[in-house]
Design an enzyme around this catalytic site. Structure first.
Site, PDB file in Angstrom:
ATOM      1  N   GLY A  33      25.446  25.371  28.285  1.00  0.00           N
ATOM      2  CA  GLY A  33      25.862  26.762  28.224  1.00  0.00           C
ATOM      3  C   GLY A  33      27.353  26.896  28.430  1.00  0.00           C
ATOM      4  N   CYS A  48      24.052  18.893  30.324  1.00  0.00           N
ATOM      5  CA  CYS A  48      25.382  19.496  30.410  1.00  0.00           C
ATOM      6  C   CYS A  48      25.431  20.561  31.520  1.00  0.00           C
ATOM      7  CB  CYS A  48      25.779  20.049  29.043  1.00  0.00           C
ATOM      8  SG  CYS A  48      27.555  20.321  28.877  1.00  0.00           S
ATOM      9  N   TYR A  49      25.576  21.845  31.175  1.00  0.00           N
ATOM     10  CA  TYR A  49      25.529  22.894  32.199  1.00  0.00           C
ATOM     11  C   TYR A  49      24.248  22.762  33.019  1.00  0.00           C
ATOM     12  CZ  TYR A  49      25.304  27.577  34.309  1.00  0.00           C
ATOM     13  OH  TYR A  49      25.204  28.628  35.192  1.00  0.00           O
ATOM     14  N   HIS A 105      25.502  15.689  25.583  1.00  0.00           N
ATOM     15  CA  HIS A 105      24.493  16.369  24.765  1.00  0.00           C
ATOM     16  C   HIS A 105      23.607  15.340  24.051  1.00  0.00           C
ATOM     17  CE1 HIS A 105      25.657  20.590  25.176  1.00  0.00           C
ATOM     18  NE2 HIS A 105      26.893  20.138  25.302  1.00  0.00           N
ATOM     19  N   GLU A 164      21.011  16.185  22.257  1.00  0.00           N
ATOM     20  CA  GLU A 164      20.370  16.795  21.099  1.00  0.00           C
ATOM     21  C   GLU A 164      21.174  16.684  19.810  1.00  0.00           C
ATOM     22  OE1 GLU A 164      22.432  20.238  23.330  1.00  0.00           O
ATOM     23  OE2 GLU A 164      21.703  18.201  23.696  1.00  0.00           O
ATOM     24  N   GLY A 224      10.093  34.871  -3.029  1.00  0.00           N
ATOM     25  CA  GLY A 224      10.566  33.808  -3.896  1.00  0.00           C
ATOM     26  C   GLY A 224      11.046  32.609  -3.105  1.00  0.00           C
ATOM     27  N   GLY A 225      11.123  32.754  -1.767  1.00  0.00           N
ATOM     28  CA  GLY A 225      11.574  31.672  -0.908  1.00  0.00           C
ATOM     29  C   GLY A 225      10.433  30.832  -0.365  1.00  0.00           C
ATOM     30  N   VAL A 226      10.801  29.794   0.389  1.00  0.00           N
ATOM     31  CA  VAL A 226       9.825  28.837   0.905  1.00  0.00           C
ATOM     32  C   VAL A 226       8.940  29.458   1.980  1.00  0.00           C
ATOM     33  CG1 VAL A 226       9.554  26.641   2.120  1.00  0.00           C
ATOM     34  CG2 VAL A 226      11.324  26.880   0.372  1.00  0.00           C
ATOM     35  N   ASP A 227       9.522  30.242   2.892  1.00  0.00           N
ATOM     36  CA  ASP A 227       8.767  30.731   4.050  1.00  0.00           C
ATOM     37  C   ASP A 227       7.574  31.584   3.652  1.00  0.00           C
ATOM     38  OD1 ASP A 227      10.852  29.500   5.355  1.00  0.00           O
ATOM     39  OD2 ASP A 227      11.895  31.362   5.828  1.00  0.00           O
ATOM     40  N   SER A 228       7.814  32.601   2.832  1.00  0.00           N
ATOM     41  CA  SER A 228       6.717  33.484   2.456  1.00  0.00           C
ATOM     42  C   SER A 228       5.709  32.758   1.570  1.00  0.00           C
ATOM     43  CB  SER A 228       7.248  34.733   1.738  1.00  0.00           C
ATOM     44  OG  SER A 228       7.953  34.393   0.557  1.00  0.00           O
ATOM     45  N   LYS A 233      12.375  25.620  10.321  1.00  0.00           N
ATOM     46  CA  LYS A 233      12.429  25.526   8.860  1.00  0.00           C
ATOM     47  C   LYS A 233      11.934  24.177   8.356  1.00  0.00           C
ATOM     48  CE  LYS A 233      13.868  27.546   4.990  1.00  0.00           C
ATOM     49  NZ  LYS A 233      13.579  28.929   4.586  1.00  0.00           N
TER      50      LYS A 233
END
Length: 531
Positions: free
Chosen positions: A65, A92-93, A182, A184, A237-241, A387
């Site tokens: 943070g 870290c923090y 870090h 990650e 028209g996207g991947v998610d929907s 995603k």
């Protein structure tokens, strides 16, 4: 209903709670945990006590943070975490906070340490097991000004760097671990393996978070939530929907009806791809609403990008609402549920560290949501996923790779890639140029190496010479970025040969463009570049 679905899926897995203290890369911690096969959730520190009680995690990770532990009023972790006996990894923090709250001391360092550094391993430890060895040095990514100067009782330093004598600390008896660097980020090459060690070797969690298991669990949860009701899903028209629709269709069949509002701002060929995929390949009931004239008429003369966005969003809601009313009159009863492709980052943002306004429903055009008068409960089967997990689920469901791996494309579509006034002529120029650009990227075998690539038609015209005559045509900007999650991005380093081929094809094949430029700006955290 959404909350019930959420808990039904989550409660089947060992859980890790990530307490967010405002780090720009907290989502990367969650991604590393998920990649290790462990389910996790993020909670801002203000809501961590409630989240800890509700999800009953078997491990906790404290994020980094921007604050200083030495400042009055800086964020703290709930005491309940330390009283519970669950293992804790502090980054870290988080490490400084762990030390300070357990009786140690943190002070401002004489030398700040940002960027690449080397840590030397002082003692063998379960966190480093099979990854790092005592007496060796390893590259990490540091980001700190303060440092721990006195350890709490029971702790010892297990790694050091030039400016952080307690770069990693551990209380093995209580299974508390802290690292000043870090884990990650990709700049700490072994960071993901260390996180895996914490989850599996220290906390003893199972690797049972897979898309195959999620698919089975989600199908059952959707059936129980929906019962004998009908579900309406808006396709963008996207991947998610698309993934949400195919998953729901697997669960309830023709009780799902999809609505695809074609606003005339999609990339070349995308509308027909959506219709073919859902009607022909999956045989999912689909209402294709062709609304080009409505949207383009409303956008005529509009230059402000926010007004464009809001206009598109308003018309989308109105068009979707009108189509929903028609569907309700088809003799099969009105749909009781609305399906959305909401992802976990959308959920996180709605309860963000900054305390921003809560967002209860995701619009495919990022403008709010559908009207309350529609009176439908939400079905959000992807709200636990990032995603990359949605893409993995799409592959598990058998969606074509060309669709699953498609670059992100925001709801307002070409409207925000056509700065200034929108005309049908400019949209056609942009579609053709974008298609040529992406075709060259695919031919070069680079499409999957790039997170997002697109063309933007600038509101600038340039004098040029083409053949034996002068031209006065538009300037086209090309954009391509690398990213893991869209939070940060860097430009893709095309060689000049590729850029020359792409520019030559565009100028030769797309009437209306006589100059091509490549955008080499990066996207630091918290900024938006061309959407």
């Amino acid at each position: 209903m959404t909350a019930d679905f959420h808990h039904e899926i989550a409660d089947r897995h060992d859980k890790t709670l990530i307490v967010d203290f405002g780090s720009q890369v907290t989502q990367l911690i969650a991604r590393r945990v998920r990649e290790a096969g462990v389910y996790c959730e993020i909670a801002p520190f203000q809501k961590a006590e409630k989240a800890f009680a509700e999800i009953r995690p078997k491990a906790v990770i404290l994020s980094g943070g921007p604050c200083s532990v030495t400042e009055s009023g800086s964020p703290r972790a709930p005491r309940e975490i330390f009283d519970s006996g669950v293992p804790v990894l502090a980054i870290c923090y988080g490490e400084q906070l762990l030390a300070e709250q357990l009786g140690g001391k943190v002070e401002a360092g004489l030398h700040r340490e940002f960027g690449r550094a080397d840590v030397e391993i002082l003692f063998p430890n379960p966190l480093f097991d099979g990854v790092w060895e005592r007496g060796h040095k390893y590259p990490v990514w540091m980001s700190h000004g303060d440092r721990v100067t006195r350890l709490p009782e029971g702790f010892k330093a297990i790694a050091q760097s030039e400016n952080a004598p307690m770069a990693a600390i551990a209380d093995e008896a209580r299974r508390y671990y802290g690292v000043q660097f870090h884990l990650e980020v990709a700049h700490t090459p072994d960071g993901a393996r260390l996180i895996s060690n914490f989850l599996h070797k220290i906390a003893g969690l199972k690797s049972d978070w897979t898309m195959k298991a999620f698919r089975q669990e989600a199908v059952g949860a959707i059936r129980r939530q929906v019962g004998d009701g009908r579900v309406l899903c808006g396709l963008s028209g996207g991947v998610d929907s698309a993934v949400a629709a195919v998953l729901i269709h697997e669960a309830i069949g023709d009780a799902l009806t999809c609505v695809f509002v074609d606003h005339g701002l999609l990339r070349q060929g995308e509308a027909s791809e959506v219709v073919t995929l859902f009607r022909d390949h999956y045989n999912i009931p689909l209402h294709h609403v062709e609304a080009h004239e409505l949207f383009l008429g409303a956008l005529e003369g509009v230059e402000d990008p926010e007004i464009k966005r809001k206009t598109i969003g308003r018309l989308f809601v109105e068009t979707f609402d009108a189509e929903a009313k028609k569907i309700a009159q088809d003799g099969r009863g009105a749909p009781k549920f609305l399906a959305q492709g909401t992802l976990y980052p959308d959920v996180i943002e709605s309860v963000s560290f900054s305390g921003g306004p809560s967002v209860t429903i995701k619009s495919h055009h990022n403008v709010g949501g559908l009207p309350e008068r529609m009176n439908m409960a939400l079905v959000e089967p992807l709200r636990e996923l990032f995603k990359d997990e949605v893409r993995a689920l799409g592959r598990e469901l058998g969606l074509p790779e060309a669709f699953v791996g498609r670059h992100p494309f925001p709801g307002p579509g070409l409207a925000i890639r056509c700065p200034g006034k929108i005309t049908r002529e400019k949209l056609e120029i942009l579609r053709k140029a974008d298609a040529v650009y992406l075709d060259e990227i695919r031919k070069a075998g680079l499409y999957d190496d790039i997170w997002q690539a697109f063309a933007a038609l600038l509101p600038v015209r340039s004098v040029g010479v083409m053949g034996d005559g002068r031209s006065y045509d538009y300037v086209l900007a090309l954009r391509a970025v690398t990213s893991t999650d869209g939070m940060t991005a860097d430009f893709f380093p095309f060689d000049m040969g590729f850029l020359g081929r792409a520019a030559t094809r565009i100028i030769n094949e797309v009437k209306g463009v006589n100059r091509v430029v490549y955008d080499v700006t990066s996207k630091p955290p918290g900024t938006i570049e061309w959407e």
